[in-house]
Design a protein around this motif. Structure first.
Motif, mmCIF file in Angstrom:
data_model
loop_
_atom_site.group_PDB
_atom_site.id
_atom_site.type_symbol
_atom_site.label_atom_id
_atom_site.label_comp_id
_atom_site.label_asym_id
_atom_site.label_seq_id
_atom_site.Cartn_x
_atom_site.Cartn_y
_atom_site.Cartn_z
ATOM 1 N N GLY A 34 88.984 0.224 92.449
ATOM 2 C CA GLY A 34 88.903 -0.474 91.179
ATOM 3 C C GLY A 34 90.284 -0.773 90.637
ATOM 4 O O GLY A 34 91.265 -0.136 91.009
ATOM 5 N N VAL A 35 90.365 -1.753 89.761
ATOM 6 C CA VAL A 35 91.631 -2.149 89.162
ATOM 7 C C VAL A 35 91.753 -1.602 87.748
ATOM 8 O O VAL A 35 92.797 -1.095 87.350
ATOM 9 C CB VAL A 35 91.764 -3.692 89.150
ATOM 10 N N ASP A 36 90.666 -1.684 86.979
ATOM 11 C CA ASP A 36 90.677 -1.246 85.581
ATOM 12 C C ASP A 36 89.257 -0.912 85.166
ATOM 13 O O ASP A 36 88.290 -1.319 85.822
ATOM 14 C CB ASP A 36 91.253 -2.359 84.696
ATOM 15 N N ALA A 37 89.126 -0.189 84.054
ATOM 16 C CA ALA A 37 87.801 0.151 83.530
ATOM 17 C C ALA A 37 87.875 0.295 82.022
ATOM 18 O O ALA A 37 88.887 0.737 81.480
ATOM 19 C CB ALA A 37 87.296 1.454 84.156
ATOM 20 N N SER A 60 77.231 3.357 80.176
ATOM 21 C CA SER A 60 77.488 1.924 80.274
ATOM 22 C C SER A 60 78.972 1.666 80.051
ATOM 23 O O SER A 60 79.635 2.381 79.290
ATOM 24 C CB SER A 60 76.650 1.138 79.269
ATOM 25 N N GLY A 61 79.478 0.653 80.744
ATOM 26 C CA GLY A 61 80.877 0.266 80.626
ATOM 27 C C GLY A 61 81.165 -0.891 81.574
ATOM 28 O O GLY A 61 80.263 -1.401 82.237
ATOM 29 N N ASN A 62 82.411 -1.308 81.620
ATOM 30 C CA ASN A 62 82.841 -2.396 82.497
ATOM 31 C C ASN A 62 83.918 -1.897 83.437
ATOM 32 O O ASN A 62 84.760 -1.102 83.040
ATOM 33 C CB ASN A 62 83.408 -3.567 81.688
ATOM 34 N N MET A 63 83.884 -2.403 84.665
ATOM 35 C CA MET A 63 84.912 -2.083 85.639
ATOM 36 C C MET A 63 85.421 -3.376 86.255
ATOM 37 O O MET A 63 84.650 -4.309 86.483
ATOM 38 C CB MET A 63 84.369 -1.151 86.723
ATOM 39 N N VAL A 64 86.728 -3.417 86.539
ATOM 40 C CA VAL A 64 87.343 -4.598 87.136
ATOM 41 C C VAL A 64 87.730 -4.266 88.580
ATOM 42 O O VAL A 64 88.349 -3.237 88.840
ATOM 43 C CB VAL A 64 88.590 -5.040 86.336
ATOM 44 N N LYS A 73 90.114 -11.388 90.210
ATOM 45 C CA LYS A 73 89.543 -10.292 89.415
ATOM 46 C C LYS A 73 88.055 -10.532 89.152
ATOM 47 O O LYS A 73 87.646 -11.642 88.821
ATOM 48 C CB LYS A 73 90.270 -10.157 88.077
ATOM 49 N N VAL A 74 87.262 -9.477 89.308
ATOM 50 C CA VAL A 74 85.821 -9.523 89.084
ATOM 51 C C VAL A 74 85.461 -8.384 88.140
ATOM 52 O O VAL A 74 85.789 -7.227 88.412
ATOM 53 C CB VAL A 74 85.034 -9.360 90.403
ATOM 54 N N THR A 75 84.794 -8.704 87.023
ATOM 55 C CA THR A 75 84.365 -7.679 86.069
ATOM 56 C C THR A 75 82.885 -7.398 86.283
ATOM 57 O O THR A 75 82.065 -8.319 86.262
ATOM 58 C CB THR A 75 84.610 -8.137 84.620
ATOM 59 N N LEU A 76 82.561 -6.130 86.509
ATOM 60 C CA LEU A 76 81.168 -5.713 86.688
ATOM 61 C C LEU A 76 80.714 -4.907 85.485
ATOM 62 O O LEU A 76 81.437 -4.012 85.024
ATOM 63 C CB LEU A 76 81.011 -4.847 87.936
ATOM 64 N N ASP A 77 79.519 -5.214 84.978
ATOM 65 C CA ASP A 77 78.894 -4.369 83.969
ATOM 66 C C ASP A 77 78.238 -3.215 84.716
ATOM 67 O O ASP A 77 77.389 -3.443 85.580
ATOM 68 C CB ASP A 77 77.846 -5.139 83.167
ATOM 69 N N ILE A 121 81.918 -6.714 96.800
ATOM 70 C CA ILE A 121 82.132 -7.261 95.467
ATOM 71 C C ILE A 121 82.753 -8.649 95.621
ATOM 72 O O ILE A 121 83.841 -8.793 96.178
ATOM 73 C CB ILE A 121 83.039 -6.338 94.636
ATOM 74 N N LEU A 122 82.025 -9.650 95.143
ATOM 75 C CA LEU A 122 82.470 -11.040 95.267
ATOM 76 C C LEU A 122 82.553 -11.682 93.891
ATOM 77 O O LEU A 122 81.755 -11.381 93.009
ATOM 78 C CB LEU A 122 81.503 -11.842 96.136
ATOM 79 N N CYS A 123 83.497 -12.643 93.738
ATOM 80 C CA CYS A 123 83.615 -13.363 92.470
ATOM 81 C C CYS A 123 82.402 -14.262 92.263
ATOM 82 O O CYS A 123 81.943 -14.440 91.139
ATOM 83 C CB CYS A 123 84.923 -14.150 92.403
#
Length: 162
Positions: A34-37, A60-64, A73-77, A121-123
């Motif tokens: 992961g890159v960020d959360a 619940s949260g978001n991860m990049v 960059k892809v953000t996942l809920d 994980i794909l954009c």
């Protein structure tokens, strides 16, 4: 993120409700590439059922992440609910052994996040990726590389019959 279960274990309460805000550690984020959360919101409860304890938590949260094909960059809920039984001895994989009155929720959370991440994980599903020769993002531009590229190990053979 420790939860004190002493009142439930000693019979002073039948259930314990909890709510936490939790920042994913950099070490865990790196382990899942992961890159960020964002800060994760965690709510749940522990209920006493005879000699066992039922743990229910939702997060619940978001991860990049980086796209596996084009590195954008892809953000996942990320959200889910977890139910586990807490017992005195380990009998089953879905049961968590209680070794003390303090329960660390981090391993439970990290395991569930890891198990529920997509394999790839794909954009977007039709991502074209990047050109292996020039590095151009094929989603944004057309590559000018030659289509008839010869494997360098076999390049000496191309003039064999001329």
């Amino acid at each position: 993120m420790n939860l004190d279960l002493s009142k439930v274990i000693n019979g002073l309460q039948n259930q314990l409700e909890f709510s936490f805000d939790y920042q994913i550690s950099d070490a865990y984020l790196k382990s899942i590439k992961g890159v960020d959360a964002s800060v994760f919101k965690i709510v749940g409860e522990v209920r006493r059922i005879d000699d066992r304890y039922d743990l229910t938590l939702s997060y619940s949260g978001n991860m990049v992440f980086e796209c596996d094909r084009c590195l954008s960059k892809v953000t996942l809920d990320v959200e889910n609910s977890v139910e586990r039984l807490l017992v005195d001895s380990e009998e089953d994989q879905d049961e968590i052994p209680l070794k003390s009155t303090i329960l660390d929720l981090v391993p439970i959370l990290e395991e569930d996040i890891t198990l529920n991440l997509p394999v790839q994980i794909l954009c977007h599903p039709t991502c074209k990726g990047i050109c292996p020769n020039c590095g151009a993002d094929l989603n944004k531009e057309t590559c000018t590389c030659s289509e008839s590229k010869i494997d360098p190990r076999l390049e000496a053979l191309k003039n064999l019959f001329t």
